[in-house]
Design a protein around this motif. Sequence first.
Motif, mmCIF file in Angstrom:
data_model
loop_
_atom_site.group_PDB
_atom_site.id
_atom_site.type_symbol
_atom_site.label_atom_id
_atom_site.label_comp_id
_atom_site.label_asym_id
_atom_site.label_seq_id
_atom_site.Cartn_x
_atom_site.Cartn_y
_atom_site.Cartn_z
ATOM 1 N N ILE A 288 0.808 -1.222 0.043
ATOM 2 C CA ILE A 288 0.057 -0.062 -0.227
ATOM 3 C C ILE A 288 0.708 1.170 0.014
ATOM 4 C CG2 ILE A 288 -1.611 1.300 1.537
ATOM 5 C CD1 ILE A 288 -2.635 -1.268 2.155
ATOM 6 N N LYS A 289 1.992 1.232 0.832
ATOM 7 C CA LYS A 289 2.839 2.326 0.733
ATOM 8 C C LYS A 289 3.595 2.647 -0.594
ATOM 9 C CE LYS A 289 4.133 2.085 5.709
ATOM 10 N NZ LYS A 289 5.213 1.361 6.337
ATOM 11 N N ARG A 290 3.791 1.827 -1.356
ATOM 12 C CA ARG A 290 4.213 1.567 -2.689
ATOM 13 C C ARG A 290 3.437 2.203 -3.633
ATOM 14 N NH1 ARG A 290 3.860 -2.139 -6.618
ATOM 15 N NH2 ARG A 290 3.903 -3.829 -5.255
ATOM 16 N N LEU A 291 1.931 1.808 -3.522
ATOM 17 C CA LEU A 291 1.008 2.380 -4.432
ATOM 18 C C LEU A 291 0.521 3.738 -4.130
ATOM 19 C CD1 LEU A 291 -1.110 -0.982 -4.876
ATOM 20 C CD2 LEU A 291 0.594 0.143 -6.433
ATOM 21 N N THR A 292 0.593 4.138 -2.617
ATOM 22 C CA THR A 292 -0.123 5.393 -2.389
ATOM 23 C C THR A 292 0.638 6.530 -2.083
ATOM 24 O OG1 THR A 292 -0.452 4.749 -0.110
ATOM 25 C CG2 THR A 292 -2.226 4.122 -1.485
ATOM 26 N N ALA A 293 2.120 6.092 -1.851
ATOM 27 C CA ALA A 293 2.914 7.369 -1.487
ATOM 28 C C ALA A 293 3.053 8.305 -2.543
ATOM 29 C CB ALA A 293 4.423 6.748 -1.292
ATOM 30 N N PRO A 294 2.905 8.272 -3.638
ATOM 31 C CA PRO A 294 2.913 9.417 -4.560
ATOM 32 C C PRO A 294 1.545 10.209 -4.618
ATOM 33 C CG PRO A 294 3.538 7.450 -6.073
ATOM 34 C CD PRO A 294 2.928 6.935 -4.357
ATOM 35 N N LEU A 295 0.639 9.526 -3.839
ATOM 36 C CA LEU A 295 -0.738 10.488 -3.870
ATOM 37 C C LEU A 295 -1.087 11.489 -3.064
ATOM 38 C CD1 LEU A 295 -3.014 7.140 -4.328
ATOM 39 C CD2 LEU A 295 -2.332 8.925 -6.196
ATOM 40 N N ASP A 296 -0.321 11.440 -1.857
ATOM 41 C CA ASP A 296 -0.406 12.392 -0.543
ATOM 42 C C ASP A 296 -1.737 12.409 -0.175
ATOM 43 O OD1 ASP A 296 0.379 14.071 1.062
ATOM 44 O OD2 ASP A 296 0.100 16.047 -0.175
ATOM 45 N N VAL A 297 -2.421 11.256 0.225
ATOM 46 C CA VAL A 297 -3.605 11.443 0.526
ATOM 47 C C VAL A 297 -3.521 10.820 2.240
ATOM 48 C CG1 VAL A 297 -5.126 10.712 -1.303
ATOM 49 C CG2 VAL A 297 -3.788 8.780 -0.549
ATOM 50 N N ARG A 298 -4.546 10.840 2.873
ATOM 51 C CA ARG A 298 -4.723 10.231 4.397
ATOM 52 C C ARG A 298 -5.413 8.841 4.187
ATOM 53 N NH1 ARG A 298 -7.836 11.044 9.947
ATOM 54 N NH2 ARG A 298 -6.179 9.727 10.999
ATOM 55 N N LEU A 299 -4.755 7.716 4.516
ATOM 56 C CA LEU A 299 -5.341 6.555 4.490
ATOM 57 C C LEU A 299 -6.272 6.147 5.610
ATOM 58 C CD1 LEU A 299 -2.045 4.703 3.196
ATOM 59 C CD2 LEU A 299 -3.952 5.431 1.726
ATOM 60 N N ILE A 300 -7.324 5.521 5.057
ATOM 61 C CA ILE A 300 -8.463 4.859 5.954
ATOM 62 C C ILE A 300 -8.264 3.588 5.964
ATOM 63 C CG2 ILE A 300 -10.605 5.116 6.732
ATOM 64 C CD1 ILE A 300 -10.653 7.588 5.290
ATOM 65 N N PHE A 301 -8.505 2.675 6.901
ATOM 66 C CA PHE A 301 -8.541 1.255 6.764
ATOM 67 C C PHE A 301 -9.724 0.791 7.572
ATOM 68 C CE2 PHE A 301 -4.065 2.034 6.055
ATOM 69 C CZ PHE A 301 -3.880 1.326 4.867
ATOM 70 N N GLU A 302 -10.235 -0.214 7.288
ATOM 71 C CA GLU A 302 -11.368 -0.746 7.937
ATOM 72 C C GLU A 302 -11.213 -2.321 8.141
ATOM 73 O OE1 GLU A 302 -14.553 -0.100 5.347
ATOM 74 O OE2 GLU A 302 -14.569 2.005 5.233
ATOM 75 N N PRO A 303 -10.242 -2.507 9.006
ATOM 76 C CA PRO A 303 -9.913 -4.083 9.376
ATOM 77 C C PRO A 303 -10.938 -4.461 10.352
ATOM 78 C CG PRO A 303 -8.322 -2.718 10.495
ATOM 79 C CD PRO A 303 -9.287 -1.573 9.606
ATOM 80 N N GLY A 304 -11.394 -5.560 10.337
ATOM 81 C CA GLY A 304 -12.312 -6.403 11.028
ATOM 82 C C GLY A 304 -11.573 -7.688 11.574
#
Length: 419
Positions: free
Chosen positions: A260-276
Motif C-alpha cells: 500500500i505504501k508503494r502504491l499510495t506514497a505518490p498520492l499524498d492522501v490520508r489513508l483509512i482502513f477498516e480491518p475487522g
Amino acid sequence: MHHFEYRNGRLYAEDVDVAALAGEIGTPFYLYSEATLRRHMQVFQKAFAGTDPLVAFSVKANSNIAVLKVLQSEGAGADVVSGGELMRALKAGIAPEKIVFSGVGKTRDEMKAALDAGIYQFNVESAPELEALNALALEMNKTAPVALRVNPDVAAGGHDKISTGRKEDKFGVSWGEARGLYAKAREMKGVDVAGVDLHIGSQIADLAPFEAAFSKAAQLIADLRADGCAIDRLDLGGGLGIPYGNAAPPPHPDDYAALIKRLTAPLDVRLIFEPGRMICGNAGILVTRVIYVKQGVARKFLIVDAAMNDLIRPALYDAHHDIIPVVQNDDAPRETYDVVGPVCESSDFFAKGRALPEMKAGDLAAVMSAGAYGAVQASQYNTRPLIPEVLVHGDRHAIIRRRPSVEDIFSLEAAPDWL
Ligand code: PLP
C-alpha cells in the motif's frame, strides 16, 4: 499470534484456565483475549507507522461494547454500517471524528444520527444515496463529508458470499459511473466529496487482488484530480485474511502495508482502513461441551451444545474452524467425527470428517478463531438464548454480555388481545 495455549495439557486463555471458567460460566460461551485484541491492533498500526492512517475497526466483525472499548484505547476508530453500530461505537467512547459509515442502504434516520454526531466520513455507495444525503444535510444546514465507494470489479475474498468488489456485487458505484458521479457531487452544496473508498472482500489470502484494486484506485484519484476534484482521503476498506488452520497463512500486515505504501506514497492522501477479522478473529474462541457421541450409519457425530445459531460461519460460508479439546488426553486414539449442534437443520455443523482425539460426553472443546463474525451473527433460532461473551485480561475475566434467560426472550413478545 494469539494468547490461547496449552499449559500442562489444559487450554488457557492468557492466564485463565478455560475448563475452570466453563464450570463457572456454563457452556457454550465466547471467550475473548484482550491481550490478543491489543496485539493485533498494534501490529496493524505498526505496519503503517509514520503514515498517520485512520484505523477504523469494522464493528460488524465484533460489536461488543467492551471489545470496542479495548480497541478504542488502542487508538482505533470505527467503521459502522448501521445506526445501531454507530450508537455502539459512540457508547464505547470512539470519537465521531474517527467514525466512517459504510453500507448500501443507509436510511434517512441513520444518516441524520451520523450528521448530528459529526462523523468523519460517509462512504456513499450509489447516486440515490448521494442525493438523499445531500438533501438531508442541506435541511440540517450541514455539510456531509463523503467518499464514494467505487467498485473496482476485482474478485477477492475467501468465499463467494464475502466477495464484494465484483461488478455483479451490490456494493459501490461502478467504475464506469464513478467520474460522472464525482462531477455531480461537486455541484452539491450539502456534501463535501473528499475521498475514494473501496472494500473488495473479506478473508483475502493473497496480495494480488489488493494490488489490482488499489492500483485502479490510485489511477482514479489521478483522473479525479485532473477533473478538478480535490481528493485527499483514500479508504482501502478491510479484508486482510487470518489463518484459520487449514490453509496457507495470509499475507503479514507488514507486507500488506509495504504494497500500500508503494502504491499510495505518490498520492499524498490520508489513508483509512477498516480491518475487522484481522483484529478480532483469532482473539476469540467458542467453548462448547459434548452432549452425546452418536454412532450413525455412515458417520460418527460429536453432538455439542453450541450450534449454528451461535456460530453460523461453517453453515453460511463453508468456513473451516480448528476444533481442539480443552483438556488434552495424550492416550486418546484419533477418531473421525462430524461435529454438529442440536439445531434442527442439516447445515448445523462445525466440522465434517474431522480427525480429533477421541472425545466423550461431557468433554469440552474449543472452536478456534471465532472472534470475528461469530457472536455478531448469532440468533436465537430454536429459542436458544444468545450465549455469553467473556473477556479475559491476564488472570481476570468478566462477562461482557450475559446469557439472556428464556423469560428475557419472551419479554419482547406479546399475544394480541383477541387471543
Ligand atoms: N469494510 C466493509 C465495508 C466491509 O463490508 C467489511 C466486511 O466485509 C469490512 C470493512 C471488514 O472486513 P474484514 O473483516 O475482512 O477486515
